[in-house]
Design an enzyme around this catalytic site. Structure first.
Site, PDB file in Angstrom:
ATOM      1  N   GLU A 218       0.814  -1.222   0.000  1.00  0.00           N
ATOM      2  CA  GLU A 218       0.000   0.000   0.000  1.00  0.00           C
ATOM      3  C   GLU A 218       0.844   1.267   0.000  1.00  0.00           C
ATOM      4  OE1 GLU A 218      -0.542  -2.605   1.920  1.00  0.00           O
ATOM      5  OE2 GLU A 218      -2.652  -3.218   1.803  1.00  0.00           O
TER       6      GLU A 218
ATOM      7  N   LYS B 216     -17.507  -0.697   6.829  1.00  0.00           N
ATOM      8  CA  LYS B 216     -18.008  -1.711   5.911  1.00  0.00           C
ATOM      9  C   LYS B 216     -19.541  -1.671   5.814  1.00  0.00           C
ATOM     10  CE  LYS B 216     -17.429  -6.498   4.480  1.00  0.00           C
ATOM     11  NZ  LYS B 216     -16.779  -7.807   4.713  1.00  0.00           N
TER      12      LYS B 216
ATOM     13  N   MET C  15      24.314   8.816   1.303  1.00  0.00           N
ATOM     14  CA  MET C  15      24.252  10.102   1.978  1.00  0.00           C
ATOM     15  C   MET C  15      24.565   9.942   3.462  1.00  0.00           C
ATOM     16  SD  MET C  15      23.986  13.276   1.550  1.00  0.00           S
ATOM     17  CE  MET C  15      23.022  13.931   0.181  1.00  0.00           C
TER      18      MET C  15
ATOM     19  N   PHE D  74     -11.066  -7.432  14.300  1.00  0.00           N
ATOM     20  CA  PHE D  74     -10.034  -7.887  13.372  1.00  0.00           C
ATOM     21  C   PHE D  74      -9.741  -6.802  12.338  1.00  0.00           C
ATOM     22  CE2 PHE D  74      -8.862 -10.096   9.365  1.00  0.00           C
ATOM     23  CZ  PHE D  74      -7.606 -10.523   9.782  1.00  0.00           C
ATOM     24  N   GLN D  75      -8.478  -6.502  12.173  1.00  0.00           N
ATOM     25  CA  GLN D  75      -7.994  -5.464  11.243  1.00  0.00           C
ATOM     26  C   GLN D  75      -8.620  -4.094  11.514  1.00  0.00           C
ATOM     27  OE1 GLN D  75      -8.151  -7.078   7.180  1.00  0.00           O
ATOM     28  NE2 GLN D  75      -6.075  -7.876   7.465  1.00  0.00           N
TER      29      GLN D  75
END
Lengths: 566, 172
Positions: A49, A161, A472, A111-112
């Site tokens: 993502e 949802k 760097m 969940f999640q």
């Protein structure tokens, strides 16, 4: 017509003119993904993502249109956050849609489930949690307005949802009610008059041009102002492209890795005209000794930036283009030959020290690679750079003449940005020649998106500047930590085999003579090509103003005829 | 240096969190923050007292204004205002001292609102200096517990015409 919340999401995106979204599905996101199949929007399945967020960002920066990414609840949303913060720091107009667990279990550590609006509060311009299907259309409409208004930025909409599944009458809200949305006023005549007076009196003015030039479409207005007043233009990293680097008044990049003559001009100026920039610590160095002889005019769309870091004599809070179009007719047309000649003297000194005009003594130096890439592409490519030494060398040696041709993570300095952002840029501008320039470290952070390049059949060229170090950080260790190279030597995979696994043609280059032929071969090949440049391991970016040092106190590259550091 | 900012904000969930989060991440120092309903159900009103030693008030104001639910912000520090702070103070007080304490509190237009055997609760409302004055006097007697609301402020006189109109966003 009754529509589900999920359908309303797509109805709104289509109404907003969105043709491409970057995303990754998941449990809470299932209704939105199911509805997607019925709408004319190209969905790009990413491999992580973070990649989706950078793609949306790259899409926005390349085109000026709002970029859109989506992710599911919990880990999907948290993976977006680095990309959201990157867009926030560089004011990139983006909209993120995340799914949330059902409102019935919200707050129960389902969940999640994660508090997405809480996590993204400080890294978005605005965000909203939607639990009611009737609010989805309005919230998405507002998100697009907010992302694109004033100082642009990321907006996140988190949709439960059950709200995606519920139905309601769909009506697209043309007008929005956002009484608190800050809109910069038109430029104030009195401030402009004071600014014009300072400009007319100035003998040694310098323009500091930032990303605002590009975002407000002010490149022509800037050029007209600079030419009328004979004022040299220094660029911030994100301002590159806002003024042609081939223009005789262009001083190139300022700041920590700006050329010596550029920083010298700023320190000697009697007037600084800051246009759409924010006096970041990387451009000012020690603020106490910064441009002490200069009066300062700051034209800026975001009033919270005016006077934040540097004391300003004349603030003009406004859209930059509007301000410049009003200001230019108010100032005297004037040649400033003595000042321009003085700067050109310093410019000659810088040129004589420039590594580009010296031989690498058999070694391949990254500045040479970037210089040759610029030459071989005719300077016309959209270059998407990652973060680190190669990013600074790109800024120094690839001379951009057009806006939106350098895309890079300036404010947040996000390694791993380049490859996914280039995917977004290419999808926004399919006709552009798009090059990724990345280091071996940053490239490995998001190299999984090579699969996305192939999946979408994108013609992107990739240049990995491989020095076997996190270059760097190694440079700072060399200069400031007694060359104690803690965790900076970096093992890389065989990039030829890696590219082969994705069926991407790849070539390795380790000698200067092979740079241009490799670039030409890549350009002649249809589809993606990966070039690995094995460059000098311990070269450093010069000049360098150490963090917090005076802008005129630069570490210079060892002089002509001297051995290059190795 | 203290500045008093009055912000009109949309009455939505999470607005207080947005303001608090802004102050935290910008390292602005809040002295007090009050929030409450207004004459218009669409808006709430915050009175924020901020220490501007490190960051000047206009920068704080501009940052607040960038929050989308914040409709307008006024720095009322140098304007004529009515400002009030309310304190509830539980102070030690033997039964024999109650009358004396009541007359002391009366000077500050405060009152005793609850009585226990060895303590009383004093309520006082006024500008901060007045409340501070009473607190100092009571401190000698032994303050057991204290809560203050923080300052709320309103401009004096008629401001009906000066309030900026809520601006509608353009159709982008």
């Amino acid at each position: 017509v009754q529509r589900t919340g999920a359908q309303i999401v797509w109805e709104c995106l289509v109404k907003e003119g969105v043709t491409t979204v970057f995303g990754y599905p998941g449990g809470a996101m299932l209704p939105i993904y199911d509805a997607m199949l019925d709408y004319p929007v190209r969905h790009v399945l990413v491999r992580h993502e973070q990649g989706a967020a950078h793609m949306a960002d790259g899409y926005a920066r390349a085109s000026g249109r709002v970029g859109v990414a989506m992710a599911t609840s919990g880990p999907g949303a948290t993976n977006l956050t680095t990309g959201i913060a990157t867009a926030m720091l560089d004011s990139s107009p983006t909209v993120f849609v995340t799914a949330q667990v059902s409102s019935k279990v919200l707050g129960s550590d389902a969940f999640q489930e994660v508090d997405v609006t809480g996590i993204t509060l400080p890294i978005t311009k605005h965000n909203s949690l939607v639990t009611d299907v009737r609010h989805i259309a309005r919230t998405i409409r507002e998100a697009f307005v907010i992302a694109g208004a004033g100082r642009q930025g990321p907006v996140l909409v988190d949709i439960t949802k059950d709200a995606q599944q519920a139905k309601t009458e769909f009506e697209y809200p043309e007008a929005v009610h956002l009484p608190g949305l800050y809109q910069a006023p038109p430029p104030d005549g009195e401030s402009l008059a004071r600014a014009a007076e300072l400009v007319d009196k100035a003998e040694r003015p310098v323009i500091l041009a930032g990303a605002g030039v590009i975002r407000s479409g002010a490149t022509a207005a800037l050029r007209a102002f600079a030419e009328k007043t004979s004022t040299p233009v220094a660029l911030t990293l994100l301002g590159i492209g806002g003024f042609p680097q081939s223009h005789p008044l262009c001083l190139g990049m300022m700041g920590m890795h700006g050329e010596a003559f550029t920083n010298q001009a700023i320190q000697r100026a009697d007037l600084l005209l800051a246009f759409g920039m924010r006096f970041d610590d990387r451009v000012t160095g020690n603020i106490k000794t910064y441009a002490l002889h200069a009066r300062k005019i700051h034209v800026e769309i975001d009033p919270s930036e005016v006077g934040k870091n540097v004391k300003i004599d004349v603030p003009v809070v406004s859209d930059l283009r509007a301000a410049l179009e009003a200001l230019t007719p108010m100032v005297e047309a004037r040649q400033r030959d003595a000042w321009v000649a003085e700067i050109d003297g310093w410019r000659q000194d810088t040129r004589s020290r420039d590594i580009v005009h010296r031989d690498g003594n058999g070694r391949l130096l990254a500045p040479h690679v970037l210089h040759d890439l610029w030459k071989a592409t005719g300077g016309g490519a959209v270059v998407v750079s990652d973060v680190g030494q190669h990013q600074m060398w790109e800024a120094q040696y690839y001379k951009h003449d057009e806006p939106r041709t350098l895309i890079t993570s300036g404010g947040l300095g996000t390694m791993g940005f380049a490859l996914p952002a280039a995917i977004g840029a290419k999808m926004a501008r399919p006709d552009a020649e798009v090059w990724v320039v990345a280091g071996d470290g940053g490239f490995q952070m998001t190299q999984s998106e090579l699969a996305t390049v192939q999946q979408e059949e994108l013609d992107i060229k990739i240049a990995i500047i491989n020095n076997g170090f996190l270059g760097m950080v190694r440079q700072w260790q060399e200069f400031f930590h007694d060359k104690r190279y803690a965790a900076t030597p970096m093992l890389s995979p065989d990039f030829m085999k890696l590219a082969a696994a994705y069926e991407i043609p790849a070539y390795r280059v380790s000698g200067r003579a092979d740079v241009v032929p490799a670039v030409e071969k890549a350009r002649e090949t249809k589809g993606p090509v990966l070039l690995e440049f094995q460059v000098e391991k311990e070269d450093a970016v010069y000049p360098m103003v150490p963090a917090g040092s005076d802008l005129h106190a630069m570490i210079r590259r060892p002089g002509a005829g001297e051995e290059v550091r190795s | 240096v203290k500045h008093t900012l009055v912000a009109r904000v949309l009455d939505q969930p999470g607005v207080l969190n947005r303001v608090a989060s802004l102050f935290r991440r910008r390292a602005f120092n809040i002295e007090s923050l009050t929030v409450g309903h207004t004459e218009d159900p669409e808006f709430s009103r915050m009175t924020i007292v901020v220490d501007t030693a490190r960051v000047p008030a206009p920068i704080v104001e501009a940052n607040l204004r960038k929050l989308v639910p914040v409709v307008d912000v006024t720095d009322v520090t140098h304007m004529a205002t009515v400002d009030r702070d309310l304190a509830l103070i539980r102070v030690r007080c033997a039964p024999a001292e109650r009358a004396e304490l009541a007359s002391l509190v009366e000077i500050f237009r405060g009152r005793i609102v609850d009585v226990a055997v060895e303590s009383v609760i004093v309520e006082v409302t006024g500008d901060e200096e007045k409340v501070n004055g009473l607190v100092e006097l009571l401190r000698a007697r032994g303050i057991v517990e204290m809560v203050r609301t923080g300052k709320v402020a309103m401009l004096r006189g008629s401001v009906v015409e000066t309030r900026p109109a809520a601006t509608a966003a353009p159709a982008a």
